[in-house]
Design a protein around this motif. Structure first.
Motif, PDB file in Angstrom:
ATOM      1  N   GLY A 184      37.618 -32.809  40.549  1.00  0.00           N
ATOM      2  CA  GLY A 184      38.508 -31.902  41.279  1.00  0.00           C
ATOM      3  C   GLY A 184      39.944 -32.391  41.269  1.00  0.00           C
ATOM      4  N   SER A 185      40.132 -33.698  41.408  1.00  0.00           N
ATOM      5  CA  SER A 185      41.477 -34.268  41.358  1.00  0.00           C
ATOM      6  C   SER A 185      42.097 -34.077  39.980  1.00  0.00           C
ATOM      7  N   LEU A 186      41.309 -34.304  38.934  1.00  0.00           N
ATOM      8  CA  LEU A 186      41.813 -34.117  37.572  1.00  0.00           C
ATOM      9  C   LEU A 186      42.192 -32.657  37.334  1.00  0.00           C
ATOM     10  N   GLY A 211      44.884 -32.718  50.943  1.00  0.00           N
ATOM     11  CA  GLY A 211      45.476 -32.489  49.629  1.00  0.00           C
ATOM     12  C   GLY A 211      46.107 -33.753  49.063  1.00  0.00           C
ATOM     13  N   LEU A 212      46.842 -34.506  49.907  1.00  0.00           N
ATOM     14  CA  LEU A 212      47.440 -35.754  49.444  1.00  0.00           C
ATOM     15  C   LEU A 212      46.373 -36.752  49.016  1.00  0.00           C
ATOM     16  N   VAL A 213      45.298 -36.808  49.776  1.00  0.00           N
ATOM     17  CA  VAL A 213      44.204 -37.715  49.413  1.00  0.00           C
ATOM     18  C   VAL A 213      43.605 -37.319  48.073  1.00  0.00           C
ATOM     19  N   LEU A 214      43.283 -36.029  47.917  1.00  0.00           N
ATOM     20  CA  LEU A 214      42.652 -35.567  46.680  1.00  0.00           C
ATOM     21  C   LEU A 214      43.560 -35.771  45.473  1.00  0.00           C
ATOM     22  N   ALA A 227      38.916 -43.375  42.217  1.00  0.00           N
ATOM     23  CA  ALA A 227      37.818 -43.011  41.326  1.00  0.00           C
ATOM     24  C   ALA A 227      37.739 -43.954  40.123  1.00  0.00           C
ATOM     25  N   LEU A 228      38.909 -44.334  39.609  1.00  0.00           N
ATOM     26  CA  LEU A 228      38.927 -45.257  38.468  1.00  0.00           C
ATOM     27  C   LEU A 228      38.270 -46.576  38.840  1.00  0.00           C
ATOM     28  N   ALA A 272      37.572 -39.464  34.660  1.00  0.00           N
ATOM     29  CA  ALA A 272      38.274 -38.439  35.427  1.00  0.00           C
ATOM     30  C   ALA A 272      39.392 -39.059  36.258  1.00  0.00           C
ATOM     31  N   GLY A 273      39.083 -40.173  36.929  1.00  0.00           N
ATOM     32  CA  GLY A 273      40.102 -40.833  37.737  1.00  0.00           C
ATOM     33  C   GLY A 273      41.228 -41.399  36.894  1.00  0.00           C
ATOM     34  N   GLY A 274      40.878 -42.022  35.775  1.00  0.00           N
ATOM     35  CA  GLY A 274      41.890 -42.627  34.917  1.00  0.00           C
ATOM     36  C   GLY A 274      42.816 -41.592  34.291  1.00  0.00           C
ATOM     37  N   ILE A 275      42.244 -40.484  33.822  1.00  0.00           N
ATOM     38  CA  ILE A 275      43.082 -39.447  33.202  1.00  0.00           C
ATOM     39  C   ILE A 275      43.988 -38.799  34.247  1.00  0.00           C
ATOM     40  N   ALA A 276      43.444 -38.541  35.445  1.00  0.00           N
ATOM     41  CA  ALA A 276      44.263 -37.948  36.510  1.00  0.00           C
ATOM     42  C   ALA A 276      45.419 -38.878  36.871  1.00  0.00           C
ATOM     43  N   TRP A 277      45.147 -40.157  36.974  1.00  0.00           N
ATOM     44  CA  TRP A 277      46.200 -41.127  37.299  1.00  0.00           C
ATOM     45  C   TRP A 277      47.237 -41.189  36.177  1.00  0.00           C
ATOM     46  N   LEU A 278      46.763 -41.076  34.946  1.00  0.00           N
ATOM     47  CA  LEU A 278      47.677 -41.092  33.803  1.00  0.00           C
ATOM     48  C   LEU A 278      48.592 -39.868  33.813  1.00  0.00           C
TER      49      LEU A 278
END
Length: 391
Positions: free
Chosen positions: A10-12, A295-298, A306-307, A321-327
């Motif tokens: 969901g974050s991604l 929303g800020l948390v997500l 998640a990463l 998913a966590g790594g790509i979203a952070w990227l």
């Protein structure tokens, strides 16, 4: 792990939408167009509300006095019941530096239902309108302008047919805390109010940056500025909404040669700047507060979480998913760091800054329910439309 995977996904998804579907908010190329000088230069009244600004006036007011403007321009500095000699210092600076004519006046304390700044702006606009200017430049006392700033603003308004042209002044970034918090402040603002959408006719998005607003006088009269927004704590956004709602064409972009000289050396100073109006931005709604926190948390905290959880648990989907979203998050922050001439290694730290903003927002709500509301320079506005309290 299935729940964690879904949250990370969901974050991604949120970041992919922000990247492509939120007006390309992360780009920093919305700037004033190259200047096309008009055949005639309209008159301008420059209104500067000032409350206890003796500390910054020597770095800002001379830049207004020194404006290289071919038309008629006059400055009206309105002393908002200052206790530090702001008005006297302004007159002294004008005598020392010369330049544009300066009038200093004070309307006294604001009546119930008015914020102090907007009461001062109302008085300044009244003084300026006696000279019948075509444009009003509303600028804060901590804003320093390049010598051709007024030329650029007026030329852009004339060329683009804008009723309102605003520039987001480049805030000071010198202390460690300023480096961590200030670029993110503008980044978050652009995420809420994508600049490209603001300048698009028919788009509902409306915002301005209160430090530098050029406004057509007739547009101000039609929209009843500032009376229509007299109680607004976030007055710049309220002003833009009223002007655009009245059919005005508005524009907001990043400044290249308009700078804020106000220092925020400590975290406490930046915390006050954000928290004084954060809950007002949410219309004092507990439901919007909860939604904003989630929303800020997500969006900002889940990706690195998640990463690391995926790495610890050996879950490739969670980690990916966590790594790509952070990227993606990091990549969208890089242009703002470049604009502020900051080291790019700060970009991966955006989740830390977002967590600070989350705490500031919650603190803003807590202060509101304690009756402290939006506190600024000795005044507190507990609720919209209430009188100020001196403290």
């Amino acid at each position: 792990m299935s729940a964690v995977v879904w949250i990370a996904a969901g974050s991604l998804t949120a970041w992919l939408w922000l990247l492509l579907g939120q007006g390309f908010f992360w780009r920093t190329d919305v700037r004033l167009p190259p200047r096309v000088e008009p055949a005639d230069w309209p008159s301008v009244g420059v209104v500067v509300p000032a409350r206890d600004e003796a500390g910054v006036l020597p770095d800002s007011l001379p830049s207004l006095l020194a404006q290289d403007y071919p038309g008629r321009a006059e400055i009206f500095l309105v002393d908002d019941d200052s206790s530090d000699g702001t008005g006297a210092l302004a007159l002294e600076l004008a005598e020392r530096h010369g330049g544009l004519p300066l009038t200093v006046d004070s309307p006294g304390a604001p009546p119930p239902g008015w914020t102090g700044k907007l009461w001062a702006v109302r008085h300044g606009i009244g003084l300026a309108r006696a000279r019948d200017p075509e444009f009003l430049l509303l600028t804060d006392a901590d804003i320093a302008h390049a010598p051709d700033s007024l030329r650029e603003l007026v030329a852009a308004a004339r060329t683009g047919g804008f009723d309102l042209v605003s520039q987001m002044a480049r805030l000071r970034v010198e202390s460690v805390w300023e480096r961590l918090v200030v670029p993110a402040f503008v980044y978050f603002f652009a995420q809420l109010y994508p600049f490209r959408r603001i300048g698009t006719k028919g788009a509902r998005t409306a915002a301005a940056a209160g430090g530098c607003v050029l406004l057509r006088t007739d547009a101000a009269e039609r929209a009843r500025i500032p009376d229509a927004i007299r109680h607004a704590v976030i007055d710049d956004v309220a002003l833009a909404r009223v002007v655009k709602g009245d059919g005005g064409h508005i524009w907001l972009g990043l400044a290249e040669r308009v700078d804020s000289v106000r220092p925020y050396p400590r975290l406490h100073d930046l915390w006050r700047m954000v928290s004084r109006s954060a809950y007002a931005q949410l219309r004092h709604s507990p439901l919007l507060l909860v939604g904003t926190v989630l929303g800020l948390v997500l969006v900002y905290l889940v990706p690195p979480g998640a990463l690391f959880v995926g790495l610890a648990a050996g879950s490739a989907p969670t980690m990916a998913a966590g790594g790509i979203a952070w990227l993606v998050m990091t990549g969208t922050y890089l242009p703002m760091l470049r604009y502020y001439r900051q080291p790019l290694w700060l970009a991966p730290l955006l989740p830390v800054t977002a967590f600070l903003y989350l705490l500031m927002t919650v603190d803003s709500a807590v202060q509101h329910y304690r009756g402290r509301g939006a506190a600024w320079k000795g005044r507190t506005y507990a609720r919209p439309g209430t009188a100020f309290e001196e403290r």
